[in-house]
Design a protein around this motif. Structure first.
Motif, PDB file in Angstrom:
ATOM      1  N   GLN A  66       0.820  -1.213   0.000  1.00 48.94           N
ATOM      2  CA  GLN A  66       0.000   0.000   0.000  1.00 48.94           C
ATOM      3  C   GLN A  66       0.856   1.265   0.000  1.00 48.94           C
ATOM      4  N   CYS A  67       2.020   1.196   0.622  1.00 42.49           N
ATOM      5  CA  CYS A  67       2.887   2.376   0.767  1.00 42.49           C
ATOM      6  C   CYS A  67       3.887   2.523  -0.380  1.00 42.49           C
ATOM      7  N   TYR A  68       4.118   1.460  -1.111  1.00 43.48           N
ATOM      8  CA  TYR A  68       5.161   1.457  -2.135  1.00 43.48           C
ATOM      9  C   TYR A  68       4.800   2.362  -3.319  1.00 43.48           C
ATOM     10  N   GLY A  69       5.821   3.022  -3.864  1.00 46.27           N
ATOM     11  CA  GLY A  69       5.641   3.839  -5.064  1.00 46.27           C
ATOM     12  C   GLY A  69       5.226   5.273  -4.805  1.00 46.27           C
ATOM     13  N   ARG A  70       5.247   5.702  -3.583  1.00 46.21           N
ATOM     14  CA  ARG A  70       4.806   7.059  -3.240  1.00 46.21           C
ATOM     15  C   ARG A  70       5.956   7.968  -2.832  1.00 46.21           C
ATOM     16  N   SER A  71       7.089   7.354  -2.477  1.00 48.59           N
ATOM     17  CA  SER A  71       8.275   8.114  -2.058  1.00 48.59           C
ATOM     18  C   SER A  71       9.500   7.250  -2.312  1.00 48.59           C
ATOM     19  N   ALA A  72      10.473   7.802  -3.021  1.00 47.08           N
ATOM     20  CA  ALA A  72      11.687   7.040  -3.333  1.00 47.08           C
ATOM     21  C   ALA A  72      12.408   6.620  -2.056  1.00 47.08           C
ATOM     22  N   ALA A  73      12.477   7.504  -1.082  1.00 44.34           N
ATOM     23  CA  ALA A  73      13.170   7.192   0.172  1.00 44.34           C
ATOM     24  C   ALA A  73      12.461   6.064   0.916  1.00 44.34           C
ATOM     25  N   ILE A  74      11.154   6.102   0.960  1.00 45.72           N
ATOM     26  CA  ILE A  74      10.393   5.044   1.621  1.00 45.72           C
ATOM     27  C   ILE A  74      10.528   3.739   0.847  1.00 45.72           C
ATOM     28  N   ASP A  75      10.504   3.811  -0.471  1.00 43.93           N
ATOM     29  CA  ASP A  75      10.658   2.597  -1.282  1.00 43.93           C
ATOM     30  C   ASP A  75      11.980   1.895  -0.976  1.00 43.93           C
ATOM     31  N   VAL A  76      13.048   2.660  -0.787  1.00 41.57           N
ATOM     32  CA  VAL A  76      14.351   2.078  -0.442  1.00 41.57           C
ATOM     33  C   VAL A  76      14.254   1.345   0.896  1.00 41.57           C
ATOM     34  N   MET A  77      13.632   1.971   1.889  1.00 45.39           N
ATOM     35  CA  MET A  77      13.477   1.337   3.196  1.00 45.39           C
ATOM     36  C   MET A  77      12.641   0.069   3.106  1.00 45.39           C
ATOM     37  N   GLU A 113      15.872  -9.105  15.921  1.00 47.53           N
ATOM     38  CA  GLU A 113      15.762  -7.971  16.843  1.00 47.53           C
ATOM     39  C   GLU A 113      16.151  -6.666  16.147  1.00 47.53           C
ATOM     40  N   ALA A 114      17.251  -6.661  15.418  1.00 50.54           N
ATOM     41  CA  ALA A 114      17.676  -5.450  14.703  1.00 50.54           C
ATOM     42  C   ALA A 114      16.643  -5.044  13.667  1.00 50.54           C
ATOM     43  N   HIS A 115      16.076  -6.030  12.986  1.00 49.66           N
ATOM     44  CA  HIS A 115      15.054  -5.770  11.970  1.00 49.66           C
ATOM     45  C   HIS A 115      13.817  -5.115  12.609  1.00 49.66           C
ATOM     46  N   ILE A 116      13.349  -5.675  13.705  1.00 45.66           N
ATOM     47  CA  ILE A 116      12.165  -5.135  14.386  1.00 45.66           C
ATOM     48  C   ILE A 116      12.429  -3.720  14.883  1.00 45.66           C
ATOM     49  N   ARG A 117      13.596  -3.491  15.458  1.00 39.27           N
ATOM     50  CA  ARG A 117      13.929  -2.147  15.951  1.00 39.27           C
ATOM     51  C   ARG A 117      13.924  -1.136  14.812  1.00 39.27           C
ATOM     52  N   LYS A 118      14.444  -1.540  13.652  1.00 43.04           N
ATOM     53  CA  LYS A 118      14.438  -0.641  12.490  1.00 43.04           C
ATOM     54  C   LYS A 118      13.004  -0.334  12.059  1.00 43.04           C
ATOM     55  N   GLU A 119      12.168  -1.362  12.018  1.00 44.84           N
ATOM     56  CA  GLU A 119      10.772  -1.133  11.635  1.00 44.84           C
ATOM     57  C   GLU A 119      10.093  -0.176  12.600  1.00 44.84           C
ATOM     58  N   GLU A 120      10.240  -0.435  13.889  1.00 41.32           N
ATOM     59  CA  GLU A 120       9.551   0.371  14.893  1.00 41.32           C
ATOM     60  C   GLU A 120      10.090   1.794  14.998  1.00 41.32           C
ATOM     61  N   ARG A 121      11.408   1.931  15.021  1.00 43.69           N
ATOM     62  CA  ARG A 121      12.012   3.238  15.302  1.00 43.69           C
ATOM     63  C   ARG A 121      12.182   4.116  14.074  1.00 43.69           C
ATOM     64  N   VAL A 122      12.275   3.499  12.908  1.00 44.46           N
ATOM     65  CA  VAL A 122      12.553   4.277  11.704  1.00 44.46           C
ATOM     66  C   VAL A 122      11.402   4.208  10.705  1.00 44.46           C
ATOM     67  N   VAL A 123      11.087   3.011  10.245  1.00 44.07           N
ATOM     68  CA  VAL A 123      10.166   2.878   9.115  1.00 44.07           C
ATOM     69  C   VAL A 123       8.728   3.228   9.497  1.00 44.07           C
ATOM     70  N   TYR A 124       8.217   2.674  10.560  1.00 44.96           N
ATOM     71  CA  TYR A 124       6.832   2.993  10.944  1.00 44.96           C
ATOM     72  C   TYR A 124       6.674   4.487  11.222  1.00 44.96           C
ATOM     73  N   GLU A 125       7.692   5.076  11.863  1.00 45.55           N
ATOM     74  CA  GLU A 125       7.651   6.520  12.120  1.00 45.55           C
ATOM     75  C   GLU A 125       7.563   7.289  10.802  1.00 45.55           C
ATOM     76  N   LYS A 126       8.398   6.898   9.848  1.00 47.61           N
ATOM     77  CA  LYS A 126       8.441   7.572   8.544  1.00 47.61           C
ATOM     78  C   LYS A 126       7.120   7.391   7.803  1.00 47.61           C
ATOM     79  N   LEU A 127       6.552   6.200   7.854  1.00 46.74           N
ATOM     80  CA  LEU A 127       5.273   5.956   7.186  1.00 46.74           C
ATOM     81  C   LEU A 127       4.167   6.812   7.787  1.00 46.74           C
ATOM     82  N   GLN A 128       4.131   6.891   9.116  1.00 44.89           N
ATOM     83  CA  GLN A 128       3.127   7.715   9.781  1.00 44.89           C
ATOM     84  C   GLN A 128       3.285   9.188   9.415  1.00 44.89           C
ATOM     85  N   GLU A 129       4.534   9.610   9.325  1.00 43.95           N
ATOM     86  CA  GLU A 129       4.851  11.009   9.053  1.00 43.95           C
ATOM     87  C   GLU A 129       4.537  11.390   7.604  1.00 43.95           C
ATOM     88  N   GLU A 130       4.980  10.550   6.660  1.00 40.45           N
ATOM     89  CA  GLU A 130       4.901  10.918   5.247  1.00 40.45           C
ATOM     90  C   GLU A 130       3.700  10.355   4.500  1.00 40.45           C
TER      91      GLU A 130
END
Length: 144
Positions: A66-77, A113-130
């Protein structure tokens, strides 16, 4: 940032998976009712992966689509997360053939654990924001 209500179910699953990560590590502290021998840990891991991890990845795949294709930076993540899903799933699949089960489970635990932390601290935040419009309408009702 507070977690969007539509992402809270994923965050709750992450919390359960983080417990599994702590339990699977080589230096895991004893938890009452959770044996620390390798075969017991493996049995618990298989149960959790089948009951939580597989449906969780399906829900995240839906979110990512659902989120893909809307932001190049998000697509990379999202591409990075999808690749990490593939790698962690491959590590899990290779467990039965691994010569050192304890080390293999530890490696999966550290990676997950590293994957989950990245999702929670970086990606989900970015998705909510953008992409608030997508997050506001996302639903996992048709997904396990």
């Amino acid at each position: 940032m507070q977690r969007h209500p539509n992402l809270i179910p994923l965050s709750h699953e992450h919390k359960s998976l983080l417990f599994v990560c702590r339990y699977l590590k080589k230096d895991a502290a004893p938890y009452e009712g959770y044996p620390l021998d390798a075969q017991s840990k493996l049995a618990y891991m298989v149960k959790v992966f089948q009951e939580i991890m597989v449906p969780h990845i399906q829900k995240e795949d839906h979110l990512f689509e659902q989120c893909y294709g809307r932001s190049a930076a998000i697509d990379v993540m999202l591409d990075e997360l999808r690749e990490e899903h593939r790698i962690i799933s491959g590590m899990y699949s290779a467990l039965v053939d691994h010569p050192d089960l304890v080390e293999a489970m530890h490696t999966i635990a550290v990676s997950l654990e590293a994957h989950i932390r990245k999702e929670e601290r970086v990606v989900y935040e970015k998705l909510q924001e953008e992409l608030p419009d997508i997050i506001n309408t996302i639903s996992f009702d048709n997904h396990p």
